[in-house]
Design a protein around this motif. Structure first.
Motif, PDB file in Angstrom:
ATOM      1  N   HIS A 110       1.061  -1.181   0.002  1.00  0.00           N
ATOM      2  CA  HIS A 110       0.033  -0.104  -0.026  1.00  0.00           C
ATOM      3  C   HIS A 110       0.783   1.004   0.015  1.00  0.00           C
ATOM      4  O   HIS A 110       1.810   1.404   0.667  1.00  0.00           O
ATOM      5  N   GLN A 111       0.383   2.039  -0.737  1.00  0.00           N
ATOM      6  CA  GLN A 111       1.009   3.607  -0.856  1.00  0.00           C
ATOM      7  C   GLN A 111       2.636   3.467  -0.878  1.00  0.00           C
ATOM      8  O   GLN A 111       3.155   4.266  -0.060  1.00  0.00           O
ATOM      9  N   GLY A 112       3.172   2.767  -1.560  1.00  0.00           N
ATOM     10  CA  GLY A 112       4.370   2.819  -2.078  1.00  0.00           C
ATOM     11  C   GLY A 112       5.296   2.098  -0.926  1.00  0.00           C
ATOM     12  O   GLY A 112       6.895   2.003  -1.277  1.00  0.00           O
ATOM     13  N   LYS A 113       4.799   1.142  -0.380  1.00  0.00           N
ATOM     14  CA  LYS A 113       5.698   0.205   0.588  1.00  0.00           C
ATOM     15  C   LYS A 113       6.413  -0.792  -0.368  1.00  0.00           C
ATOM     16  O   LYS A 113       5.914  -1.228  -1.229  1.00  0.00           O
ATOM     17  N   GLY A 114       7.562  -0.843  -0.002  1.00  0.00           N
ATOM     18  CA  GLY A 114       8.381  -2.115  -0.594  1.00  0.00           C
ATOM     19  C   GLY A 114       8.367  -3.263  -0.002  1.00  0.00           C
ATOM     20  O   GLY A 114       7.809  -3.219   1.153  1.00  0.00           O
ATOM     21  N   PRO A 115       8.762  -4.143  -0.628  1.00  0.00           N
ATOM     22  CA  PRO A 115       8.652  -5.713   0.018  1.00  0.00           C
ATOM     23  C   PRO A 115       9.913  -5.743   1.021  1.00  0.00           C
ATOM     24  O   PRO A 115      10.842  -5.222   0.948  1.00  0.00           O
ATOM     25  N   SER A 116       9.556  -6.867   1.925  1.00  0.00           N
ATOM     26  CA  SER A 116      10.277  -7.165   3.032  1.00  0.00           C
ATOM     27  C   SER A 116      10.812  -8.461   2.780  1.00  0.00           C
ATOM     28  O   SER A 116      10.186  -9.578   2.279  1.00  0.00           O
TER      29      SER A 116
END
Length: 485
Positions: free
Chosen positions: A51-57
């Motif tokens: 959501h809203q630009g979060k990158g993967p972890s």
């Protein structure tokens, strides 16, 4: 598994009750400045994974691999805290909590782990902090609770020494944005767990099983722990209380008096309880008990690291759930020791397989407080997972309630012996994604229906509310059980 009573008022096994902190006791016994809270973590609760630009972890990646998580579950929605934080904070305040501990997702703020800041992600934590303060909940922000950005893992993650600088840069970004309102900061959450389970045992992200990877990650986490503290203090020299948190277990030998088991217990203690604590005090790594660490020193320790590992924290977070019983094992060369499972020992245990032993908290507070120059201690995680059943809109959970009551009693026991203990945070505020165990174990004070996201305050949460409000006492069956111990 012990058979839990169906009737809330039935007495529980004596093992749930503290032997040396008579009940009832009150909140007032702990002092007016004691911090009462509950805790949560970003990946376990937030959801909103893209959501809203979060990158993967690394946990987004790890949960995609078949067989890593029970029932192949994941944290893409979790408890939907990202969208429901205001409701959950209302519930927290309704319980009478004064403090709320949570973590930030590094990849929500820095999708690549470094470089360009995702303003929408940082804005979210800005709103979350404001929402805490609006409800008179002191925010306690943990910078790293295990969810490393995937982009940094592609560069070696914690095995790459550069992560010390990457983490320091991230800490500075958070301090500049939130330091005017957040007064309590925890640098790392349980470094022995994320480096050990993630790089040696392979049961947590990133899923590596290699002694060299473990030693490299451990040393770099030790450096990052101190550098993160320095980054925060440089920007927040007067306003912030800066700490870090340690996983720990009270350890006892399987056969008291047996030379091999006693030595194995000392080695396990060096690895599980001392490894990340002692370098912060300038004592270095416990090489005398763990000779294999000489490889770490020879391969990864660079000139000046002894000083870089040191940092004078304002507090240590003690995170304890159980004790462990240790016996000698010739098959595990790092510590020559193995832990004897609670089920095998035939003792009461939780859904996690952990022995029900609240007194472990007392022993670990005492152990950490014994260090010269130890800072103030807080119990920043403490809890138990037991089966929950919703009955007529209630969640009767007598075992969790009794554990909570007993654990708080053990904190009071330590405090009354002169140990500087400043707070207690129950794990966790709500049920959540419990890492490799998925959604099976439930630790929350608040029950979450993962299909509907409906929240119900459990009876243990209501007891906590009554305790904080000054109206909780032990019921007669519980009082009788405590007196029989």
């Amino acid at each position: 598994m012990i058979k839990l009573p169906i009737n809330y008022h039935e007495p529980l096994p004596a093992a749930f009750y503290p032997a040396s902190a008579p009940l009832p006791f009150s909140r007032a016994d702990f002092g007016a400045d004691f911090h009462w809270g509950a805790a949560a973590a970003a990946y376990q609760t937030e959801g909103a994974w893209q959501h809203q630009g979060k990158g993967p972890s690394i946990w987004d990646d790890f949960t995609r691999r078949k067989g890593t998580i029970r029932r192949n579950e994941h944290g893409r929605v979790a408890a939907d805290f990202y969208n429901r934080y205001e409701t959950d904070l209302d519930l927290a305040r309704g319980l009478g909590l004064t403090d709320f501990r949570f973590s930030a997702a590094w990849s929500r703020v820095l999708p690549e782990g470094l470089g360009a800041v995702n303003r929408r992600g940082l804005d979210y934590y800005d709103r979350l902090v404001d929402a805490c303060l609006e409800r008179d909940l002191r925010p306690w922000l943990t910078l790293y609770h295990w969810d490393l950005p995937s982009a940094l893992q592609a560069r070696g993650g914690w095995t790459n020494r550069s992560i010390v600088g990457w983490f320091s840069d991230y800490a500075q970004i958070m301090a500049r944005r939130l330091g005017d309102r957040v007064q309590h900061w925890a640098v790392l959450n349980e470094p022995m767990v994320f480096v050990g389970a993630g790089h040696l045992l392979g049961v947590h992200a990133p899923g590596r099983r290699h002694l060299g990877a473990f030693l490299a990650a451990a040393h770099h986490a030790t450096l990052a722990q101190a550098e993160g503290g320095r980054a925060l203090r440089a920007l927040l020299p007067d306003s912030a209380q800066i700490g870090t948190t340690f996983s720990c277990s009270h350890l006892t030998p399987h056969r008291p008096g047996n030379r091999n088991d006693e030595a194995a217990t000392r080695r396990a203690d060096a690895l599980l309880n001392r490894f990340f604590v002692e370098p912060t005090l300038g004592l270095g790594y416990p090489v005398a008990e763990l000779p294999a660490l000489r490889w770490l020193l020879e391969r990864y320790l660079k000139p000046g690291d002894d000083q870089r590992m040191k940092f004078s924290f304002d507090f240590w977070g003690v995170q304890n759930y159980t004790r462990e019983v240790v016996k000698f094992s010739p098959w595990l060369p790092l510590q020559w020791a193995t832990l004897v499972p609670a089920k095998q020992r035939g003792v009461p245990h939780t859904d996690m397989g952990w022995e029900v032993f609240p007194e472990s908290i007392y022993h670990m507070l005492k152990q950490f407080a014994a260090y010269p120059n130890a800072p103030r201690l807080l119990v920043t995680e403490s809890g138990s997972a037991f089966p929950d059943v919703v009955q007529d809109g209630r969640v009767p959970d007598p075992a969790r309630r009794a554990y909570l009551q007993a654990a708080i009693g053990q904190v009071l026991r330590a405090q009354q012996e002169g140990i500087d203990v400043g707070g207690y945070f129950a794990w966790s505020l709500t049920d959540n994604f419990e890492w490799a165990e998925g959604y099976g174990p439930r630790f929350g004070l608040i029950h979450v229906d993962y299909e509907t996201q409906e929240r119900i305050v459990k009876d243990s949460g209501r007891w906590y509310q009554q305790f904080l409000g000054g109206t909780a006492v032990a019921s007669e069956p519980e009082r009788a059980a405590a007196e029989r111990v």
